[in-house]
Design an enzyme around this catalytic site. Structure first.
Site, PDB file in Angstrom:
ATOM      1  CE  LYS A 147      -2.947  -8.536  -4.396  1.00 44.72           C
ATOM      2  NZ  LYS A 147      -3.327  -7.496  -3.385  1.00 44.72           N
ATOM      3  CG  PHE A 172      -0.242   0.474   2.493  1.00 48.10           C
ATOM      4  CD1 PHE A 172      -0.132   1.833   2.769  1.00 48.10           C
ATOM      5  CD2 PHE A 172       0.325  -0.430   3.383  1.00 48.10           C
ATOM      6  CE1 PHE A 172       0.527   2.275   3.920  1.00 48.10           C
ATOM      7  CE2 PHE A 172       0.985   0.001   4.518  1.00 48.10           C
ATOM      8  CZ  PHE A 172       1.087   1.355   4.780  1.00 48.10           C
ATOM      9  CD  GLU A 181      -5.536  -6.204   0.158  1.00 49.56           C
ATOM     10  OE1 GLU A 181      -4.522  -5.931  -0.521  1.00 49.56           O
ATOM     11  OE2 GLU A 181      -5.603  -7.204   0.903  1.00 49.56           O
ATOM     12  NE  ARG A 182      -4.225  -2.531   4.351  1.00 51.28           N
ATOM     13  CZ  ARG A 182      -5.053  -3.548   4.500  1.00 51.28           C
ATOM     14  NH1 ARG A 182      -6.288  -3.469   4.018  1.00 51.28           N
ATOM     15  NH2 ARG A 182      -4.690  -4.651   5.111  1.00 51.28           N
ATOM     16  CD  GLU A 218       8.459  -2.728   8.356  1.00 48.65           C
ATOM     17  OE1 GLU A 218       7.779  -3.745   8.158  1.00 48.65           O
ATOM     18  OE2 GLU A 218       8.986  -2.068   7.440  1.00 48.65           O
ATOM     19  CB  SER A 227       4.855  -7.317   5.748  1.00 51.93           C
ATOM     20  OG  SER A 227       3.908  -8.291   5.344  1.00 51.93           O
ATOM     21  CB  CYS A 234      10.461  -0.261   2.739  1.00 52.53           C
ATOM     22  SG  CYS A 234      11.129   0.322   1.195  1.00 52.53           S
TER      23      CYS A 234
HETATM   24  P1  NAD Z   1       1.577  -6.576   3.100  1.00 46.93           P
HETATM   25  O1  NAD Z   1       2.597  -7.641   3.205  1.00 46.93           O
HETATM   26  O2  NAD Z   1       0.457  -6.577   4.082  1.00 46.93           O
HETATM   27  O3  NAD Z   1       0.884  -6.601   1.651  1.00 46.93           O
HETATM   28  C1  NAD Z   1       1.639  -6.632   0.479  1.00 46.93           C
HETATM   29  C2  NAD Z   1       0.848  -7.369  -0.608  1.00 46.93           C
HETATM   30  O4  NAD Z   1       0.643  -8.723  -0.184  1.00 46.93           O
HETATM   31  C3  NAD Z   1      -0.525  -6.780  -0.870  1.00 46.93           C
HETATM   32  O5  NAD Z   1      -0.755  -6.773  -2.259  1.00 46.93           O
HETATM   33  C4  NAD Z   1      -1.467  -7.721  -0.135  1.00 46.93           C
HETATM   34  O6  NAD Z   1      -2.727  -7.832  -0.761  1.00 46.93           O
HETATM   35  C5  NAD Z   1      -0.738  -9.046  -0.186  1.00 46.93           C
HETATM   36  N1  NAD Z   1      -1.010  -9.889   0.999  1.00 46.93           N
HETATM   37  C6  NAD Z   1      -1.271  -9.456   2.264  1.00 46.93           C
HETATM   38  N2  NAD Z   1      -1.471 -10.495   3.075  1.00 46.93           N
HETATM   39  C7  NAD Z   1      -1.360 -11.615   2.332  1.00 46.93           C
HETATM   40  C8  NAD Z   1      -1.456 -13.017   2.616  1.00 46.93           C
HETATM   41  N3  NAD Z   1      -1.714 -13.461   3.843  1.00 46.93           N
HETATM   42  N4  NAD Z   1      -1.258 -13.884   1.612  1.00 46.93           N
HETATM   43  C9  NAD Z   1      -0.984 -13.457   0.363  1.00 46.93           C
HETATM   44  N5  NAD Z   1      -0.883 -12.130   0.037  1.00 46.93           N
HETATM   45  C10 NAD Z   1      -1.053 -11.228   1.008  1.00 46.93           C
HETATM   46  O7  NAD Z   1       2.366  -5.169   3.124  1.00 46.93           O
HETATM   47  P2  NAD Z   1       1.764  -3.715   3.194  1.00 46.93           P
HETATM   48  O8  NAD Z   1       1.227  -3.474   4.569  1.00 46.93           O
HETATM   49  O9  NAD Z   1       0.896  -3.445   2.048  1.00 46.93           O
HETATM   50  O10 NAD Z   1       3.102  -2.850   2.987  1.00 46.93           O
HETATM   51  C11 NAD Z   1       3.968  -2.495   4.039  1.00 46.93           C
HETATM   52  C12 NAD Z   1       5.141  -3.426   4.122  1.00 46.93           C
HETATM   53  O11 NAD Z   1       5.847  -3.434   2.881  1.00 46.93           O
HETATM   54  C13 NAD Z   1       6.169  -2.989   5.142  1.00 46.93           C
HETATM   55  O12 NAD Z   1       6.633  -4.129   5.819  1.00 46.93           O
HETATM   56  C14 NAD Z   1       7.269  -2.360   4.321  1.00 46.93           C
HETATM   57  O13 NAD Z   1       8.547  -2.355   4.911  1.00 46.93           O
HETATM   58  C15 NAD Z   1       7.238  -3.218   3.115  1.00 46.93           C
HETATM   59  N6  NAD Z   1       7.850  -2.556   1.969  1.00 46.93           N
HETATM   60  C16 NAD Z   1       9.063  -3.008   1.549  1.00 46.93           C
HETATM   61  C17 NAD Z   1       9.698  -2.405   0.483  1.00 46.93           C
HETATM   62  C18 NAD Z   1      11.033  -2.903   0.005  1.00 46.93           C
HETATM   63  O14 NAD Z   1      11.411  -2.557  -1.122  1.00 46.93           O
HETATM   64  N7  NAD Z   1      11.742  -3.696   0.768  1.00 46.93           N
HETATM   65  C19 NAD Z   1       9.083  -1.330  -0.158  1.00 46.93           C
HETATM   66  C20 NAD Z   1       7.836  -0.903   0.293  1.00 46.93           C
HETATM   67  C21 NAD Z   1       7.222  -1.532   1.358  1.00 46.93           C
END
Ligand code: NAD
Length: 499
Positions: free
Chosen positions: A173, A149, A176-177, A384, A226, A281
């Site tokens: 994909k 998101f 969804e937020r 985090e 994450s 991140c």
């Molecule tokens: P998230 O892991 O909750 O979601 C990321 C994606 O995974 C979304 O598209 C979501 O729909 C999907 N997802 C969520 N739960 C799932 C599940 N149980 N099974 C399958 N798919 C699932 O992350 P977020 O809250 O959207 O983003 C924040 C996180 O992303 C933070 O941890 C941040 O550090 C990380 N991030 C990392 C980078 C990097 O380059 N390392 C960059 C941006 C964000």
């Protein structure tokens, strides 16, 4: 209330699963739209259409594909204000920050205009008598991207740009937020000349992600989010035989040496710690001043700067430093972690818990927090937080400070503030973290370098954007060629070196 769609074969298509997620305005807490959550059948159908469309797109010469990217850059610039507004409305970040989100993605599209150059193979003339050897980079077919998101423009652009420029079809994909901007990007790609079906935006949650992981046509997956989800996607995607790169969470340390310019360091910490409400991140979430004197002086400089920060909705204009966090659940989690920090003995020197904004009582705003005397066993250090909370861990020596960053499970970014070249060089050389800043707090590499963390911040061996992205979205074929006139010997059964 607005009902969002998927983007399939160049059109907005309503969801048919019957499942939806609410999309909030984080500044007001109101539900402003609902987004369809795709079923496995919807995802599989989008992939099958993408595979058909890819055949022609993959055979289109790279220069023509690059021209689509060129036109797309112009359209992103044309619609910058509109995109930024839609982004801020769903994410909550300020308009200038939303423009930065789009701009950093746009720069990767600019890099992709170099596709004809980047896709050139290698050639060895006369590798043997009458024998030439050459390699070519070919698209994988259908690739997919699963994005978080916090950068709803930049990260989808980092994924779709190189994948498409390499001749693949791409299934996005998005989170969804905040799914509106990714849908707008797909419309603009069509306007730029991308054939229908080559880019499909399939909205969804775990069901759509699992369908991506198990779909046999999808050859590669790029994920950002994450760490627990990154590990899950990496494991299941790889075991299904796909090429997978996953970028996860972070806990970025900034070391402040006694010889640092402390005003510069304090300003850097405030920007990198609280910008975008800490939802980056590459945010700095741990400050590590070296020596008691440095620590005391730094804290004294930080407190007034942090107390001056203006928190508010993006609609309040350029005056606002940061906006709300993304959801009520995110807010509750951040405030819960703040309570553990207090309970476990950290000193809360700036307390943002009771922050309230008249007229926005239902928004997900959190005031800035600063913890001092944080230790490595505390939850606020190990986890985090992804919110406007900066922790200060005091170190006696440089070795102790670098040790904290080295021992942490995350390894996305880190920075050192010093005037000493030797120390900076030693730090850059030894540290086990992917992206390093020297007097630069958020060292996000530019489009033509690559972006990726180490340890639990990155899974897979190629980074995002830059030359790695063209390697990730292509496979290499190597050809050894001899023409009949060059064949002068009979059959040989030996495994021969080139003569
Ligand atoms: P998230 O892991 O909750 O979601 C990321 C994606 O995974 C979304 O598209 C979501 O729909 C999907 N997802 C969520 N739960 C799932 C599940 N149980 N099974 C399958 N798919 C699932 O992350 P977020 O809250 O959207 O983003 C924040 C996180 O992303 C933070 O941890 C941040 O550090 C990380 N991030 C990392 C980078 C990097 O380059 N390392 C960059 C941006 C964000």
């Amino acid at each position: 209330m607005q009902e969002l769609s998927h983007w399939i074969n160049g059109k907005h298509v309503k969801g048919s699963s019957g499942r939806f997620a609410d999309v909030f305005n984080p500044a007001t807490g109101e539900v402003q739209a609902r987004v369809p959550l795709a079923s496995k059948a919807e995802l599989d159908a989008a992939v099958a259409d993408a595979a058909r469309a890819q055949v022609k797109w993959g055979a289109t010469n790279p220069q023509r594909r690059a021209r689509v990217m060129m036109a797309f850059v112009q359209l992103l610039n044309r619609d910058m204000d509109k995109l930024a507004e839609a982004l801020s409305r769903e994410h909550g970040k300020t308009i200038p920050d939303a423009k930065g989100d789009i701009q950093r993605g746009l720069e990767v599209i600019e890099y992709c205009i170099g596709a004809p150059q980047l896709l050139k193979g290698e050639f060895t003339d006369s590798a043997g008598p009458g024998i030439d050897m050459y390699s070519m980079r070919q698209p994988l077919g259908v690739a997919a991207g699963i994005t978080p998101f916090n950068f709803p423009a930049m990260i989808p652009l980092w994924k779709m740009g190189p994948a498409l420029a390499c001749g693949n079809a791409f299934i996005l994909k998005p989170s969804e937020r905040d799914p509106s901007v990714p849908l707008m990007l797909a419309e603009l790609m069509q306007e730029a000349g991308l054939p229908d079906g080559v880019l499909q935006v399939v909205n969804g949650d775990k069901e759509a992600v699992d369908a991506i992981l198990d779909n046999p046509t999808i050859a590669a997956i790029g994920f950002v989010g994450s760490t627990p989800i990154a590990e899950y996607i990496y494991g299941r995607g790889c075991s299904n035989g796909k090429r997978v790169q996953c970028f996860g969470g972070a806990k970025n340390h900034m070391i402040i040496m006694p010889d640092a310019d402390l005003d510069l360091a304090a300003d850097a910490l405030v920007g990198a710690g609280y910008g975008a409400a800490g939802e980056r991140c590459m945010a700095i979430s741990v400050a590590v001043p070296v020596g008691e004197e440095t620590a005391n002086a730094l804290i004294a400089k930080l407190i007034p700067r942090i107390e001056k920060l203006k928190v508010g909705p993006y609609t309040a204009g350029n005056d606002i430093d940061y906006g709300p966090v993304v959801t009520a659940a995110a807010k509750a989690n951040i405030l819960r972690l703040v309570e553990t920090g207090i309970a476990q003995g950290a000193e809360l020197v700036v307390d943002g818990r009771n922050f309230a904004l008249q007229g926005y009582e239902n928004g997900y705003f959190i005031g800035p927090h600063l913890f001092d005397h944080v230790t490595t066993d505390m939850d606020i250090y190990r986890k985090e937080i992804f919110g406007p909370v900066l922790s200060c861990v005091r170190a006696k020596t440089y070795e102790e400070a670098i040790g904290y960053a080295m021992d942490h499970e995350y390894g996305n970014g880190t920075a050192i503030f010093t005037r000493d070249g030797d120390t900076a060089r030693d730090f850059a050389h030894r540290i086990n973290v992917g992206m390093i800043g020297i007097n630069v707090p958020i060292p996000v590499p530019l489009a033509y370098h690559t972006f990726g963390g180490w340890k639990k911040s990155g899974f897979g061996d190629l980074n995002q954007h830059g030359p790695d992205s063209f390697r990730f979205y292509t496979r290499t074929k190597t050809i050894t060629s001899r023409w009949p006139s060059g064949i002068k010997e009979g059959a040989s059964l030996n495994f021969k070196p080139m003569e």
